[in-house]
Scaffold this motif. Structure first.
Motif, PDB file in Angstrom:
ATOM      1  N   MET A   1       0.845  -1.194   0.000  1.00 33.70           N
ATOM      2  CA  MET A   1       0.000   0.000   0.000  1.00 33.70           C
ATOM      3  C   MET A   1       0.882   1.247   0.000  1.00 33.70           C
ATOM      4  N   LEU A   2       0.642   2.137  -0.955  1.00 39.12           N
ATOM      5  CA  LEU A   2       1.470   3.327  -1.080  1.00 39.12           C
ATOM      6  C   LEU A   2       0.957   4.492  -0.233  1.00 39.12           C
ATOM      7  N   ILE A   3      -0.336   4.535   0.021  1.00 41.37           N
ATOM      8  CA  ILE A   3      -0.911   5.577   0.885  1.00 41.37           C
ATOM      9  C   ILE A   3      -1.771   4.876   1.941  1.00 41.37           C
ATOM     10  N   SER A   4      -1.266   4.826   3.143  1.00 41.51           N
ATOM     11  CA  SER A   4      -1.977   4.110   4.213  1.00 41.51           C
ATOM     12  C   SER A   4      -2.871   5.027   5.032  1.00 41.51           C
ATOM     13  N   HIS A   5      -2.876   6.316   4.721  1.00 41.10           N
ATOM     14  CA  HIS A   5      -3.654   7.286   5.481  1.00 41.10           C
ATOM     15  C   HIS A   5      -4.872   7.776   4.701  1.00 41.10           C
ATOM     16  N   ILE A   6      -5.796   8.354   5.428  1.00 41.80           N
ATOM     17  CA  ILE A   6      -6.902   9.118   4.849  1.00 41.80           C
ATOM     18  C   ILE A   6      -6.405  10.550   4.728  1.00 41.80           C
ATOM     19  N   ILE A   7      -6.275  11.050   3.529  1.00 48.82           N
ATOM     20  CA  ILE A   7      -5.683  12.367   3.307  1.00 48.82           C
ATOM     21  C   ILE A   7      -6.772  13.423   3.187  1.00 48.82           C
ATOM     22  N   VAL A   8      -6.756  14.393   4.114  1.00 50.62           N
ATOM     23  CA  VAL A   8      -7.698  15.515   4.045  1.00 50.62           C
ATOM     24  C   VAL A   8      -6.943  16.805   4.321  1.00 50.62           C
ATOM     25  N   SER A   9      -7.539  17.906   3.945  1.00 53.65           N
ATOM     26  CA  SER A   9      -6.902  19.207   4.163  1.00 53.65           C
ATOM     27  C   SER A   9      -7.226  19.754   5.549  1.00 53.65           C
ATOM     28  N   GLN A  10      -6.307  20.564   6.056  1.00 55.54           N
ATOM     29  CA  GLN A  10      -6.546  21.250   7.330  1.00 55.54           C
ATOM     30  C   GLN A  10      -7.769  22.142   7.217  1.00 55.54           C
ATOM     31  N   GLN A  11      -7.937  22.748   6.050  1.00 51.38           N
ATOM     32  CA  GLN A  11      -9.081  23.644   5.844  1.00 51.38           C
ATOM     33  C   GLN A  11     -10.400  22.896   5.984  1.00 51.38           C
ATOM     34  N   SER A  12     -10.466  21.658   5.474  1.00 57.05           N
ATOM     35  CA  SER A  12     -11.713  20.888   5.584  1.00 57.05           C
ATOM     36  C   SER A  12     -11.955  20.442   7.021  1.00 57.05           C
ATOM     37  N   LEU A  13     -10.889  20.136   7.735  1.00 54.91           N
ATOM     38  CA  LEU A  13     -11.036  19.727   9.134  1.00 54.91           C
ATOM     39  C   LEU A  13     -11.545  20.884   9.988  1.00 54.91           C
ATOM     40  N   ASP A  14     -11.102  22.098   9.672  1.00 54.87           N
ATOM     41  CA  ASP A  14     -11.500  23.274  10.448  1.00 54.87           C
ATOM     42  C   ASP A  14     -12.868  23.822  10.039  1.00 54.87           C
ATOM     43  N   SER A  15     -13.402  23.347   8.916  1.00 52.14           N
ATOM     44  CA  SER A  15     -14.642  23.904   8.382  1.00 52.14           C
ATOM     45  C   SER A  15     -15.850  23.571   9.258  1.00 52.14           C
ATOM     46  N   ASP A  16     -16.826  24.465   9.248  1.00 51.54           N
ATOM     47  CA  ASP A  16     -18.094  24.222   9.950  1.00 51.54           C
ATOM     48  C   ASP A  16     -19.037  23.352   9.128  1.00 51.54           C
ATOM     49  N   ASP A  17     -18.734  23.157   7.853  1.00 55.33           N
ATOM     50  CA  ASP A  17     -19.558  22.336   6.970  1.00 55.33           C
ATOM     51  C   ASP A  17     -19.128  20.875   7.102  1.00 55.33           C
ATOM     52  N   ALA A  18     -20.016  20.032   7.576  1.00 57.45           N
ATOM     53  CA  ALA A  18     -19.676  18.624   7.817  1.00 57.45           C
ATOM     54  C   ALA A  18     -19.230  17.909   6.557  1.00 57.45           C
ATOM     55  N   TYR A  19     -19.725  18.350   5.400  1.00 55.70           N
ATOM     56  CA  TYR A  19     -19.396  17.639   4.160  1.00 55.70           C
ATOM     57  C   TYR A  19     -17.986  17.936   3.665  1.00 55.70           C
ATOM     58  N   ASP A  20     -17.380  19.013   4.125  1.00 61.57           N
ATOM     59  CA  ASP A  20     -16.081  19.423   3.580  1.00 61.57           C
ATOM     60  C   ASP A  20     -14.999  18.365   3.788  1.00 61.57           C
ATOM     61  N   ILE A  21     -14.970  17.722   4.932  1.00 62.06           N
ATOM     62  CA  ILE A  21     -13.935  16.715   5.170  1.00 62.06           C
ATOM     63  C   ILE A  21     -14.189  15.465   4.324  1.00 62.06           C
ATOM     64  N   ILE A  22     -15.455  15.131   4.106  1.00 61.06           N
ATOM     65  CA  ILE A  22     -15.799  14.010   3.220  1.00 61.06           C
ATOM     66  C   ILE A  22     -15.343  14.326   1.806  1.00 61.06           C
ATOM     67  N   MET A  23     -15.626  15.553   1.350  1.00 58.31           N
ATOM     68  CA  MET A  23     -15.244  15.969   0.007  1.00 58.31           C
ATOM     69  C   MET A  23     -13.734  16.033  -0.144  1.00 58.31           C
ATOM     70  N   SER A  24     -13.043  16.420   0.910  1.00 58.71           N
ATOM     71  CA  SER A  24     -11.583  16.483   0.843  1.00 58.71           C
ATOM     72  C   SER A  24     -10.994  15.093   0.646  1.00 58.71           C
TER      73      SER A  24
END
Length: 273
Positions: A1-24
């Protein structure tokens, strides 16, 4: 496995919109696939979140029957949805998914093949039978929102890796350098691109836009009084959809539904697809 992590942006984690981290997570996976990484190269948890969201979008758009039709009831996709719902502790959703899936157990292999290869609209008893728990799904999702469940699961997941948006591309580029058979994958990807994808790429080229991702196929789109499959996609200029009319294709702006461009399909290498 070349990417063992779930990659998301800091901006999506800090967002008030719940969907942003899913979309990231979705964006990161799509960007990884654009670099010719495949499913075996990325985090299973990331794929589970991705496909639970796809399941939600399909059922909300056209019911469980549309999810089955558009996925061809692919074993990997079904597994990621099934395991993802369980991993997220969405127990009632998981139980309802199994009730809907059990309907397919009553289909003979011939009946399933007939459904998947046949016309989705019109008189279709198989489609109708697959839709019998749709109202239960909509009611359940009002009480136990899968977006919120997916959001909370991602935020707390031990595999979560949070990067600045500007860092994600470099991270994925680095992962792609480790692909051992990159040239073969590139050639195979070009050869195996589906008809709809080649058409969307040609439409984007015609208007000098870059394709970001194909988001979904909507078989319930109405065109000149008939229902037709519309493929929705994103470019740097927003949301669009494509209609394949056989000898020509049209690109429409997603929100206004205004025609953007029409192209002749004869010059494209689409024979046999």
């Amino acid at each position: 496995m070349l990417i063992s992590h779930i990659i998301v942006s800091q901006q999506s984690l800090d967002s008030d919109d719940a969907y942003d981290i899913i979309m990231s997570n979705i964006d990161s996976l799509n960007e990884a696939f654009n670099r010719y990484l495949d499913y075996d190269d990325v985090s299973v948890a990331a794929l589970q979140s991705y496909h639970v969201d796809y399941y939600l979008a399909q059922v909300e758009n056209g019911g469980f029957s549309q999810f089955v039709y558009n996925t061809r009831w692919d074993g990997k996709i079904v597994g990621w949805v099934r395991d993802g719902l369980i991993a997220m502790q969405a127990k009632k959703h998981a139980a309802l998914f199994e009730k809907s899936a059990a309907i397919l157990n009553q289909f003979t292999p011939e009946q399933l093949a007939q459904y998947l290869e046949g016309e989705y609209f019109g008189e279709n008893h198989q489609r109708d039978s697959l839709s019998q728990f749709d109202d239960a799904f909509y009611s359940l999702n009002e009480r136990e929102d899968l977006i919120e469940i997916n959001h909370q699961w991602l935020k707390k997941h031990p595999q979560l890796k949070v990067l600045d948006e500007a860092e994600i591309a470099d991270y994925l580029d680095q992962a792609a350098t480790k692909i051992p058979n990159l040239e073969q994958r590139v050639e195979a990807a070009k050869k195996n691109q589906p008809r709809y994808f080649k058409i969307i790429q040609a439409l984007c080229a015609a208007v000098e836009q870059d394709l970001d991702e194909v988001t979904m196929g909507d078989p319930s789109h109405e065109y000149q009084g008939e229902q037709i499959l519309a493929w929705h996609f994103l470019t740097e200029q927003g949301h669009f959809y494509m209609l394949d009319l056989g000898d020509k294709a049209q690109m429409y702006q997603g929100e206004s539904k205004e025609l953007v461009v029409e192209i002749d399909l004869a010059p494209l290498e689409l024979t046999g697809e």
